[in-house]
Every structure is written in C-alpha cells, then in structure tokens.
Write a protein that holds these residues in place. Structure first.
Motif, mmCIF file in Angstrom:
data_model
loop_
_atom_site.group_PDB
_atom_site.id
_atom_site.type_symbol
_atom_site.label_atom_id
_atom_site.label_comp_id
_atom_site.label_asym_id
_atom_site.label_seq_id
_atom_site.Cartn_x
_atom_site.Cartn_y
_atom_site.Cartn_z
ATOM 1 N N ALA A 252 -2.086 84.175 -19.027
ATOM 2 C CA ALA A 252 -2.852 85.139 -19.811
ATOM 3 C C ALA A 252 -3.980 84.436 -20.550
ATOM 4 O O ALA A 252 -3.783 83.393 -21.164
ATOM 5 N N ALA A 253 -5.173 85.042 -20.498
ATOM 6 C CA ALA A 253 -6.340 84.385 -21.087
ATOM 7 C C ALA A 253 -6.218 84.260 -22.601
ATOM 8 O O ALA A 253 -6.821 83.382 -23.206
ATOM 9 N N ASP A 254 -5.445 85.174 -23.227
ATOM 10 C CA ASP A 254 -5.337 85.119 -24.673
ATOM 11 C C ASP A 254 -4.172 84.254 -25.143
ATOM 12 O O ASP A 254 -3.922 84.156 -26.336
ATOM 13 N N SER A 255 -3.449 83.645 -24.216
ATOM 14 C CA SER A 255 -2.357 82.758 -24.616
ATOM 15 C C SER A 255 -2.896 81.365 -24.888
ATOM 16 O O SER A 255 -4.025 81.026 -24.539
ATOM 17 N N ILE A 256 -2.078 80.540 -25.523
ATOM 18 C CA ILE A 256 -2.490 79.164 -25.819
ATOM 19 C C ILE A 256 -2.759 78.400 -24.527
ATOM 20 O O ILE A 256 -3.762 77.701 -24.402
ATOM 21 N N GLU A 257 -1.864 78.586 -23.545
ATOM 22 C CA GLU A 257 -2.054 77.889 -22.268
ATOM 23 C C GLU A 257 -3.353 78.335 -21.590
ATOM 24 O O GLU A 257 -4.075 77.527 -21.011
ATOM 25 N N GLY A 258 -3.654 79.630 -21.675
ATOM 26 C CA GLY A 258 -4.887 80.126 -21.068
ATOM 27 C C GLY A 258 -6.120 79.542 -21.731
ATOM 28 O O GLY A 258 -7.080 79.169 -21.059
ATOM 29 N N LYS A 259 -6.090 79.466 -23.054
ATOM 30 C CA LYS A 259 -7.226 78.882 -23.761
ATOM 31 C C LYS A 259 -7.397 77.416 -23.422
ATOM 32 O O LYS A 259 -8.528 76.919 -23.310
ATOM 33 N N VAL A 260 -6.285 76.699 -23.278
ATOM 34 C CA VAL A 260 -6.372 75.294 -22.907
ATOM 35 C C VAL A 260 -7.000 75.149 -21.525
ATOM 36 O O VAL A 260 -7.856 74.305 -21.296
ATOM 37 N N GLN A 261 -6.577 76.018 -20.578
ATOM 38 C CA GLN A 261 -7.152 75.952 -19.236
ATOM 39 C C GLN A 261 -8.648 76.234 -19.267
ATOM 40 O O GLN A 261 -9.425 75.586 -18.574
ATOM 41 N N ILE A 262 -9.052 77.229 -20.064
ATOM 42 C CA ILE A 262 -10.473 77.561 -20.144
ATOM 43 C C ILE A 262 -11.256 76.394 -20.747
ATOM 44 O O ILE A 262 -12.321 76.012 -20.261
ATOM 45 N N TRP A 263 -10.723 75.799 -21.820
ATOM 46 C CA TRP A 263 -11.426 74.693 -22.481
ATOM 47 C C TRP A 263 -11.566 73.498 -21.557
ATOM 48 O O TRP A 263 -12.558 72.775 -21.601
ATOM 49 N N GLN A 264 -10.542 73.287 -20.726
ATOM 50 C CA GLN A 264 -10.568 72.141 -19.836
ATOM 51 C C GLN A 264 -11.358 72.420 -18.559
ATOM 52 O O GLN A 264 -11.455 71.562 -17.696
ATOM 53 N N GLY A 265 -11.914 73.609 -18.431
ATOM 54 C CA GLY A 265 -12.702 73.918 -17.259
ATOM 55 C C GLY A 265 -13.972 73.100 -17.219
ATOM 56 O O GLY A 265 -14.497 72.650 -18.252
ATOM 57 N N SER A 266 -14.486 72.924 -16.024
ATOM 58 C CA SER A 266 -15.618 72.018 -15.854
ATOM 59 C C SER A 266 -16.872 72.519 -16.562
ATOM 60 O O SER A 266 -17.670 71.712 -17.049
ATOM 61 N N ARG A 267 -17.080 73.839 -16.640
ATOM 62 C CA ARG A 267 -18.300 74.334 -17.270
ATOM 63 C C ARG A 267 -18.343 74.011 -18.751
ATOM 64 O O ARG A 267 -19.358 73.536 -19.271
ATOM 65 N N LEU A 268 -17.255 74.268 -19.450
ATOM 66 C CA LEU A 268 -17.252 73.976 -20.883
ATOM 67 C C LEU A 268 -17.243 72.483 -21.142
ATOM 68 O O LEU A 268 -17.819 72.012 -22.126
ATOM 69 N N ARG A 269 -16.609 71.723 -20.266
ATOM 70 C CA ARG A 269 -16.668 70.267 -20.422
ATOM 71 C C ARG A 269 -18.095 69.781 -20.200
ATOM 72 O O ARG A 269 -18.544 68.826 -20.854
ATOM 73 N N GLY A 270 -18.820 70.422 -19.285
ATOM 74 C CA GLY A 270 -20.221 70.076 -19.095
ATOM 75 C C GLY A 270 -21.057 70.393 -20.321
ATOM 76 O O GLY A 270 -21.940 69.617 -20.711
ATOM 77 N N LEU A 271 -20.788 71.527 -20.953
ATOM 78 C CA LEU A 271 -21.481 71.868 -22.190
ATOM 79 C C LEU A 271 -21.169 70.866 -23.286
ATOM 80 O O LEU A 271 -22.049 70.493 -24.084
ATOM 81 N N LEU A 272 -19.922 70.433 -23.355
ATOM 82 C CA LEU A 272 -19.539 69.421 -24.335
ATOM 83 C C LEU A 272 -20.303 68.126 -24.093
ATOM 84 O O LEU A 272 -20.790 67.488 -25.048
ATOM 85 N N ALA A 273 -20.422 67.735 -22.833
ATOM 86 C CA ALA A 273 -21.152 66.517 -22.501
ATOM 87 C C ALA A 273 -22.622 66.633 -22.897
ATOM 88 O O ALA A 273 -23.196 65.718 -23.503
ATOM 89 N N ASP A 274 -23.240 67.767 -22.580
ATOM 90 C CA ASP A 274 -24.652 67.958 -22.912
ATOM 91 C C ASP A 274 -24.871 67.973 -24.423
ATOM 92 O O ASP A 274 -25.832 67.372 -24.930
ATOM 93 N N ALA A 275 -23.991 68.652 -25.146
ATOM 94 C CA ALA A 275 -24.131 68.716 -26.599
ATOM 95 C C ALA A 275 -23.971 67.329 -27.225
ATOM 96 O O ALA A 275 -24.706 66.977 -28.159
ATOM 97 N N SER A 276 -23.036 66.538 -26.719
ATOM 98 C CA SER A 276 -22.817 65.193 -27.258
ATOM 99 C C SER A 276 -24.034 64.309 -27.030
ATOM 100 O O SER A 276 -24.466 63.573 -27.925
#
Length: 439
Positions: A252-276
């Motif tokens: 479920a996207a609103d569960s803790i596990e779902g949020k972790v999966q979304i955060w660890q996705g490549s797109r958001l990790r790419g945004l993290l890299a660009d912001a850093s």
C-alpha cells in the motif's frame, strides 16, 4: 581503458538493476579540470568565479569520498577473508596506483633537480616521499611532486579496506539501512567536526599551517573514505528498489513500507543527487573567499562531504539517476575521465616543462611574467591540452601494460597458492604449475 574501475558489483539481487556508473568517470573529468584550473589558470582579474576556482580542495574531497564508494561498490561482494584474496586485492587495487605515483614522483624529481641546477634534495626526505611517510611527519613540507600526497592519504584506507568491509557489514547486520545512515552521520562529524570546533574556538579563524593537518595529514582523510564506502553499501542495499516494484513487492502506497519503496525509487534518488550537487555548487560559488587555505576556507576541506555522499548514493540508482548523472554520461567526459588520476598526478611536472620551454624560447612559450605569476592564457591552453594528451598516452601505452602485468602476477600467485594448498591436503598430488621431471 586502464581506468575502468567503475564496473558495478551490486549486492545480491541487485545485479540486474545496477549498471556501470559511467557518470562517475565524467565527474572525475570535471573534478580534475577544476583542480588543474585552480592551480594554474591565469589570474588576470577577480570575478564571481574566483573563490570557486580556488576551492580545488572541494574536488579533492570528492575524489576521496568517491574512492571509498568505488572500492566498496566493486569489492563488497567479493570474499576477502583469506590472505590469498586480500593479497590479490592489494596487488590489483594498490599496486597500479603506487607504480603510477612513483613514475610521477620521478618526473617531479627531475623537474626539481633542474630548478635546483643539478642539486638533489636531501636523501632521507626523498626516501620518505617515495615510502609515503613524509605527509605523516610534516604535512606542510610537500614532496617533489606535491600532488602525490593524496595517494599517501588514501593508502591507509586501501590497506585497511578488508577490515573496513567487515565493519560496514557488521553495522548493516545490526542496524540495517538506518544503522548505516547513522554511521554515515557519525563519520561526517568525525571528518568535518574538528575543523569547525577549532574555527569557532579560535574566534572564527584557522591558520594555513593548521589547515594542512586537517587536509594533507593522512588520518584526516580516512573518515571521508569510510563515508563513501558506507554510501555505496546503502546504495547497494537499496538497489532492488531502483526500478518499478515487482507485483509481489508492491505494498500500500500509504504504508511505511510503501513510502520506503517510493523514496528508494530511482527518480527520487536522482532528485536527491541533483539537489546535493546543487548545494555544493551554490556554496562554492556564493560564499566569498577568506584567503588562501585559511579561515573558513579550511572548512571546505570536509564540510561538504555529506552532500557528496548523498550525490553518490542517489546517482548510483539504475546506473546513473538524475539530471547531473545524465549530463556526466557524455561520451567526451567519460573518455577523458578515464585519465583523470594521471592528470592529477602529472599536472605539476608538465606545467613546469612549459615554464622551462618559455625560458628556453625567450618568452615564446612563456606562461609567467617577471613576478613568477601565471598570466598567459594561450600558454595555459597549450599546457592544459598537452597535459591530457600526455596522460592519455601514458595510461594507454605504459600504465595499461603494467596493469596487465600486475593482474598476471596476482593470478599466477593465486594458482600457485591453490596448488600448495592442494599438496597439503593431498600429498600425492603434483602441482599443476610445476613442470614434470624428464628423468
């Protein structure tokens, strides 16, 4: 290429989702260019880029962290438990670097002897430089080829990596991703904290000589190497989530596990890299200079380490995630980045060759004025282009055969050790590499 050390060796289950990190070779190209320009670019007038130009120590900081990241990325899944495997690691990982550094030292020594009109430096000093111990004793007293101090700073971490690998694995077993993240924060504090404490305790100032101990003294760089290695461990741990989740992994996207999966996705990790990386760029560009390697400039030695670790973690997703990684994957940057280590080591002696050519040619190739200041832009471009060309030729035609020779040695010794172990287990067996007697 002789510098192809970025092959992905992900964690179990991550092999399909991780690719070669080619964008890091592109980053190496730009970091080396930054350092060379900071040392030798003509200082004709001050500009908004002057402070950033002189902060090549930030690029060196990136190289140190990336060394730890790549070492963990490549060797994390290789068993380094026995002495035979550790010896192979030392020969392949350290041997090439040491040989190239010695060549660069010889080149630098030749330049020093010419400038000293045939007089040689004190033998003990030269020996300490070749044994990489001079930076331990006196970080302010540079060796004949001063840039070789970085190798002396990295050698302890490379030699200790089998133990570092066990330490990271232990933290990961006990604390998982959160344990590794907490460990990385501790390492960042150990890296940057002492300089910040001294800066505030001395009334917002640090002397240049004090800064050398935070920068050139080898132990000062070890926390950054570990920080890079921990960032690689987290990236490998999260590699399984860099693509779209498999149906059986979806939650479920609103569960803790779902949020972790979304955060660890490549797109958001790419945004993290660009912001850093954007934070690093803005800080280096907008913060005014406080003098040469003094005051708050010393804080740049390690102060941005955490952002580099975040960039490496984020951009490693899916073999290179984010806009910055996309730009750094340009074929030209990747090709030149393969020679960045040689460019870093040979920049001083090649520059001095151009200075000598200027003196011998009556000023035609001159890079300096009567005050010994680099002020010839045309001369700089000639030096800059010849530096990359010479380093490329050296890497392909001298270093590459040396690397192959080292690999053959490590492979041959591994087979010999395997034969010896077989004899101890089965005394009646004959070593495979031992020629049979004709008698």
């Amino acid at each position: 290429s002789s510098q192809t050390i970025l092959g992905a060796m992900g964690a179990p289950g991550a092999a399909k989702s991780e690719k070669q990190l080619d964008h890091l070779n592109g980053a190496r190209c730009l970091a080396s260019t930054w350092i060379v320009c900071g040392h030798f670019l003509p200082r004709l007038m001050d500009s908004s880029f002057s402070a950033a130009r002189d902060r090549g120590n930030v690029a060196v900081n990136f190289f140190i962290i990336m060394s730890g990241f790549i070492t963990q990325w490549v060797y994390a899944t290789r068993i380094l438990g026995g002495w035979d495997q550790i010896k192979t690691y030392y020969i392949r990982r350290v041997g090439r670097v040491v040989l190239t550094t010695w060549v660069a030292m010889c080149f630098g020594m030749l330049v020093v002897v010419v400038r000293m009109k045939g007089h040689f430096p004190e033998f003990g000093y030269v020996l300490r430089c070749y044994l990489f111990v001079e930076p331990w004793l006196d970080p302010i007293d540079w060796c004949p080829n001063g840039q070789t101090w970085t190798v002396a700073a990295l050698l302890p971490s490379w030699f200790l990596y089998p133990l570092i690998r066990r330490l990271i694995a232990g933290v990961e077993r006990s604390g998982g991703s959160y344990g590794l993240a907490a460990f990385s924060v501790v390492l960042w504090c150990l890296s940057a904290g002492p300089a910040f404490l001294l800066y505030f305790s001395q009334g917002l100032t640090i002397q240049e000589k004090q800064g050398a101990w935070f920068y050139i003294w080898p132990p000062s760089q070890m926390p950054d190497f570990l920080l890079g290695a921990v960032a690689a461990a987290i990236a490998q741990r999260h590699a399984v989530f860099t693509r779209e989740p498999e149906p059986q992994l979806s939650v479920a996207a609103d569960s803790i596990e779902g949020k972790v999966q979304i955060w660890q996705g490549s797109r958001l990790r790419g945004l993290l890299a660009d912001a850093s990386l954007l934070v690093v760029f803005l800080v280096c560009l907008l913060v005014p200079s406080d003098g040469h390697r003094q005051g708050w400039e010393v804080l740049f030695d390690h102060g941005l380490s955490g952002f580099f670790a975040l960039f490496l973690y984020g951009s490693a997703a899916d073999g290179g995630s984010g806009l910055a990684a996309k730009l750094l994957r340009h074929e030209g940057l990747i090709a030149l980045g393969a020679y960045s280590f040689e460019v870093f080591l040979f920049q001083f002696p090649v520059h001095e060759l151009w200075v000598v050519m200027g003196q011998l040619s009556g000023g035609y190739f001159s890079m300096r004025d009567s005050k010994n200041i680099d002020n010839n832009s045309v001369g700089f471009m000639g030096f800059f282009l010849s530096l990359w060309l010479m380093c490329g030729l050296y890497a392909e035609h001298i270093e590459a055969p040396l690397v192959r020779w080292l690999r053959e040695i490590s492979t041959r010794e591994r087979y010999l050790d395997s034969d010896a172990a077989s004899l101890r287990t089965h005394p009646e067996a004959e070593p495979l590499n031992q020629p049979t007697s004709s008698a």
